[in-house]
Design a protein around this motif. Sequence first.
Motif, mmCIF file in Angstrom:
data_model
loop_
_atom_site.group_PDB
_atom_site.id
_atom_site.type_symbol
_atom_site.label_atom_id
_atom_site.label_comp_id
_atom_site.label_asym_id
_atom_site.label_seq_id
_atom_site.Cartn_x
_atom_site.Cartn_y
_atom_site.Cartn_z
ATOM 1 N N LYS A 80 131.386 55.744 -21.175
ATOM 2 C CA LYS A 80 130.591 56.959 -21.370
ATOM 3 C C LYS A 80 129.475 57.054 -20.339
ATOM 4 N N SER A 81 128.840 55.923 -20.041
ATOM 5 C CA SER A 81 127.755 55.904 -19.052
ATOM 6 C C SER A 81 128.274 56.270 -17.665
ATOM 7 N N ILE A 82 129.437 55.737 -17.305
ATOM 8 C CA ILE A 82 129.997 56.017 -15.979
ATOM 9 C C ILE A 82 130.448 57.471 -15.889
ATOM 10 N N VAL B 172 129.131 59.972 -13.039
ATOM 11 C CA VAL B 172 130.046 60.601 -12.084
ATOM 12 C C VAL B 172 130.019 62.123 -12.213
ATOM 13 N N ASP B 173 129.986 62.616 -13.476
ATOM 14 C CA ASP B 173 130.004 64.061 -13.696
ATOM 15 C C ASP B 173 129.249 64.391 -14.984
ATOM 16 N N VAL C 211 131.629 64.307 -23.963
ATOM 17 C CA VAL C 211 132.437 63.429 -24.808
ATOM 18 C C VAL C 211 132.506 64.075 -26.189
ATOM 19 N N ALA C 212 133.634 64.705 -26.469
ATOM 20 C CA ALA C 212 133.785 65.464 -27.711
ATOM 21 C C ALA C 212 134.098 64.576 -28.903
ATOM 22 N N GLY C 213 134.586 63.371 -28.639
ATOM 23 C CA GLY C 213 134.926 62.486 -29.734
ATOM 24 C C GLY C 213 135.138 61.069 -29.277
ATOM 25 N N HIS C 214 134.981 60.137 -30.215
ATOM 26 C CA HIS C 214 135.228 58.715 -29.956
ATOM 27 C C HIS C 214 135.944 58.143 -31.162
ATOM 28 N N PRO D 117 137.228 45.730 -15.721
ATOM 29 C CA PRO D 117 136.067 46.576 -15.991
ATOM 30 C C PRO D 117 136.077 47.813 -15.093
ATOM 31 N N ILE D 118 135.807 48.959 -15.680
ATOM 32 C CA ILE D 118 135.926 50.236 -14.975
ATOM 33 C C ILE D 118 134.786 50.416 -13.984
ATOM 34 N N GLU D 119 135.131 50.867 -12.795
ATOM 35 C CA GLU D 119 134.148 51.138 -11.748
ATOM 36 C C GLU D 119 133.989 52.645 -11.572
#
Length: 250
Positions: free
Chosen positions: A17-19, A23-24, A29-32, A101-103
């Motif tokens: 969510k932070s990334i 980025v944009d 984020v409509a749901g988790h 880990p996502i970059e």
Amino acid sequence: MKVLIVEDENAAFDNLKSIITEVDPTVEVAGHTESVIQTVRWLNQHPAPDLIFMDIHLSDGSAFNIFAAAAVDAPVIFTTAYDEYAIEAFKVNSIDYLLKPIEADDLKRALDKFRKLTKTTSLRDFPDFSQLMLAGKFSERLLMPVNNELIPVSVDRIAYFYCSGGNTRVVLKDDANYHYVKPLDNIFDSLNPSKFFRANKQFIIAKDCVKNITIWFDNRLLITLDVDTPERIYISKNKASHFKKWLTTG
């Protein structure tokens, strides 16, 4: 753009969510959701998001169960800890994948790819993900070790998988059975979730072997198969609705 994040690890969700925000900032984020059951419920109760970020291994099983139980009307970007060789098969059926880990750069590339596709392709022209994900990605045979041999067994012959005391057995529809070295979690990830259901910690059962269902006093389901089982098969109250939908879905 509205996105749904399917992720059962809080740290991984917060990071993604932070990334996304970095980025944009226009992405909402409509749901988790954190599990197969939660995701199916969310998809049935909300309008389809523009895009779904989906982890593959969830708290209650493989994310592929989602495609068997609900209409997934949005493109998917998978987030996974698999290496590139293991994930290669998924690439043709998804917009992209992000390796944990996502970059930030990887996420930006995936979003750019999504936007390029949506500029030239309407949502109705995207592939039917529920069918694509169920087609050609699952084991058709398992190799059973017997003495010094490996015996190929078609999954269509399997009635259920049973685990007790760390030992797994594969029981066929003709009552033949084999010891199997893999745990149920690994086995289930290789099976077509439209044909097999993870009933509980002890059992994975085949759809076409379910003989009847008894509603138990605490709203659990007691499942009877058309072959003998070493103990009763119960499905929890929380999974009961999902099981009934699975059983009646083609």
